[in-house]
Design a protein around this motif. Structure first.
Motif, PDB file in Angstrom:
ATOM      1  N   GLN A 184     -11.422  22.966  -9.267  1.00 42.46           N
ATOM      2  CA  GLN A 184     -12.455  21.991  -8.905  1.00 42.46           C
ATOM      3  C   GLN A 184     -12.893  22.179  -7.454  1.00 42.46           C
ATOM      4  O   GLN A 184     -14.073  22.044  -7.134  1.00 42.46           O
ATOM      5  N   ARG A 226     -15.407  24.765  -7.260  1.00 44.46           N
ATOM      6  CA  ARG A 226     -16.720  24.258  -7.663  1.00 44.46           C
ATOM      7  C   ARG A 226     -17.407  23.526  -6.513  1.00 44.46           C
ATOM      8  O   ARG A 226     -18.602  23.700  -6.267  1.00 44.46           O
ATOM      9  N   PHE A 250     -17.858  17.261  -9.657  1.00 43.17           N
ATOM     10  CA  PHE A 250     -16.517  17.800  -9.908  1.00 43.17           C
ATOM     11  C   PHE A 250     -15.705  16.787 -10.710  1.00 43.17           C
ATOM     12  O   PHE A 250     -16.037  15.614 -10.768  1.00 43.17           O
ATOM     13  N   ASP A 251     -14.669  17.278 -11.341  1.00 44.99           N
ATOM     14  CA  ASP A 251     -13.829  16.416 -12.186  1.00 44.99           C
ATOM     15  C   ASP A 251     -12.498  16.144 -11.506  1.00 44.99           C
ATOM     16  O   ASP A 251     -12.088  16.869 -10.609  1.00 44.99           O
ATOM     17  N   GLU A 290      -6.952  21.422  -9.820  1.00 46.81           N
ATOM     18  CA  GLU A 290      -7.628  20.948  -8.609  1.00 46.81           C
ATOM     19  C   GLU A 290      -8.181  22.097  -7.782  1.00 46.81           C
ATOM     20  O   GLU A 290      -9.225  21.971  -7.154  1.00 46.81           O
TER      21      GLU A 290
END
Lengths: 372, 146
Positions: free
Chosen positions: A274, A277, A251-252, A271
């Motif tokens: 993310q 994800r 995740f970033d 966020e």
């Protein structure tokens, strides 16, 4: 509680204005004394402590499992990571091992809780700015998460789900099905939020270049979470010091550029994506096995230990000193909203009062967590 | 000047797109539930206050052996369990089991520590009262009433 700040009373055009403790835009019992010059706020003094419940002292006055329910009641909007920090601290201190499935469940539920917290944060923020409808859309999505979590944890808000050594109840197929359905549905909803709020010209005008926090200022005050990341510093405990099984997911960390209110809002939106994800990957990899291995009688050894987790509002640290008994000798909780609130004075001096509401809302403060 | 007009155009467009979202929601079916006239089924796993589990095959109707672990582990000290020795019965017999629900924080440690699995959470959520005493539940009486 009198204000400690010396205000300029000589100027007859200046007056004091109390914002709170029952002001809707403070989202709790926070009182901010404002020194006004017309519509401009020249002095700001936040006064805390109206919701003080001695949470730390309560932790020191009963055996360590007795503090479980308290953890969820500090930040009632994102209670799961608060649970997580405490149980992980006890696990680190006593060397308790956690079954892998339980770690995955912790990640899934924490991330779901993060999404629900951000949805509430965004909804309430836009509500502060005067738009009523978006919070109802946010609550609609949040409802799906609360229903799913209610089914496994038994509560909708103040969860007490994690235990040192695992989680109290296993997740079932219904939960997995619901979560997957939520992910699919929520992915289609994010563009809708962009249409409704993010691209709205009034929203942009109210938030862009309002309440700018530079990276230097964020570092000086120890800002955390989306407030820090909005200022362009990609710091997230889940990446920098991965706990639980976070290191296994891809995740970033979304960051902002200008550090204004709009960036902080955008960081929260990204966020949530993310988090989706992470949940998706965790559901795919979810191992079988037990979810709770009850540890044998845990005594808190003499010495100290700390543990940090990333909550929806930023870094949360529990620090515990043991003395060989089952009761903590000292429990210190470093909460994210407290340091984020400390930015308020420097950020908002000389601002229009309408912008102050916008800037303060973008910090996404939860007052009981500050007062604890 | 061209920036001024393009901003009016993009700004006006963004407002219309936002109103489009509201309009789509407007023509969708109603999701509001008219509580209390209508009710949604709650999950069977919700945590209401605790209650004794009914067992029909034993005389006492419950499996509590008065070990007191629930009261000992309760962080809020809201459980009172008392028992007495009775002739011809092995172990203790439960005489008092009360919960002060005004103090309970629904952590579930009592249910988890019960070695006989004699406790569970009830599904009652519609609790309102005028006095504190209304929330002092006598679980034995409650079990008998069932």
């Amino acid at each position: 509680m009198a204000t400690q700040t010396k205000f300029d009373t000589q100027d007859k055009h200046r007056f004091l204005l109390n914002m709170g403790p029952q002001h809707p835009a403070t989202h709790g019992v926070l009182r901010v004394v404002l020194e006004m010059d017309g519509e401009y706020t020249m002095g700001i003094d936040p006064i805390l402590g109206y919701g003080h419940r001695m949470q730390e002292k309560m932790g020191e006055s009963k055996v360590w499992p007795g503090f479980y329910p308290n953890t969820g009641r500090m930040d009632y909007v994102g209670a799961m990571p608060f649970n997580h920090g405490y149980v992980a601290l006890i696990e680190r201190m006593a060397g308790v091992t956690v079954p892998e499935r339980a770690e995955y469940i912790r990640v899934i539920t924490s991330e779901l809780n993060r999404i629900s917290s951000h949805l509430l944060g965004i909804g309430a923020y836009v509500l502060d700015l005067g738009a009523f409808t978006p919070i109802l859309y946010a609550f609609d999505d949040r409802e799906d998460i609360l229903d799913a979590l209610e089914d496994i944890t038994g509560s909708r808000l103040t969860y007490c789900y994690y235990r040192a050594g695992g989680v109290s109840k296993d997740i079932d197929d219904t939960f997995i099905r619901r979560t997957r359905a939520f992910i699919e549905n929520f992915r289609t909803r994010i563009p809708m939020y962009n249409d409704l709020v993010t691209n709205n010209i009034i929203f942009i005008k109210r938030t862009k270049d309002v309440g700018i926090i530079t990276a230097d200022m964020a570092r000086r005050y120890g800002a955390t979470g989306p407030v820090l990341r909005g200022s362009g510093i990609a710091y997230d405990i889940r990446k920098s010091e991965p706990y639980s099984v976070y290191s296994q997911f891809d995740f970033d960390i979304p960051t902002g550029e200008n550090g204004d209110s709009l960036d902080r809002y955008n960081v929260r939106i990204h966020e949530m994506e993310q988090s989706l994800r992470i949940i998706e990957q965790a559901l795919d990899k979810l191992p079988d096995g037990p979810v709770y291995e009850k540890p044998k009688k845990v005594k808190l050894q003499p010495g100290d230990c700390s543990f940090s987790v990333e909550t929806a509002r930023g870094a949360l640290t529990y620090y515990l000193v043991g003395d060989g008994s089952e009761t903590p000798y000292k429990l210190k909780i470093r909460v994210p909203s407290f340091s984020n609130l400390s930015l308020l004075r420097e950020m908002c001096e000389g601002m229009l009062i309408a912008d102050l509401v916008s800037a303060m809302g973008s910090l996404d403060l939860v007052i009981p967590e500050i007062d604890r | 000047m061209s920036g001024y007009f393009s901003e009016i155009y993009t700004g006006g467009k963004s407002l219309l797109i936002g109103l489009g979202v509201t309009f789509r929601a407007f023509i969708k079916p109603v999701v509001t539930v008219q509580y209390p006239r209508e009710k949604i089924d709650v999950s069977p796993n919700i945590r209401g206050h605790i209650e004794l589990i009914k067992c029909n095959d034993i005389e006492a109707k419950h499996d509590c052996r008065v070990c007191g672990m629930c009261a000992k582990n309760c962080p809020c000290n809201c459980i009172v369990v008392e028992g007495e020795k009775q002739e011809g019965v092995k172990g203790k017999v439960l005489t008092v089991f009360t919960v002060d629900f005004t103090k309970c924080s629904l952590c579930g440690l009592c249910v988890e520590t019960c070695s006989r699995s004699a406790l569970r959470f009830s599904n009652e959520y519609e609790l309102a009262g005028f006095t504190r005493e209304e929330f002092h539940f006598d679980l034995i009486k409650r079990l008998e009433e069932k």
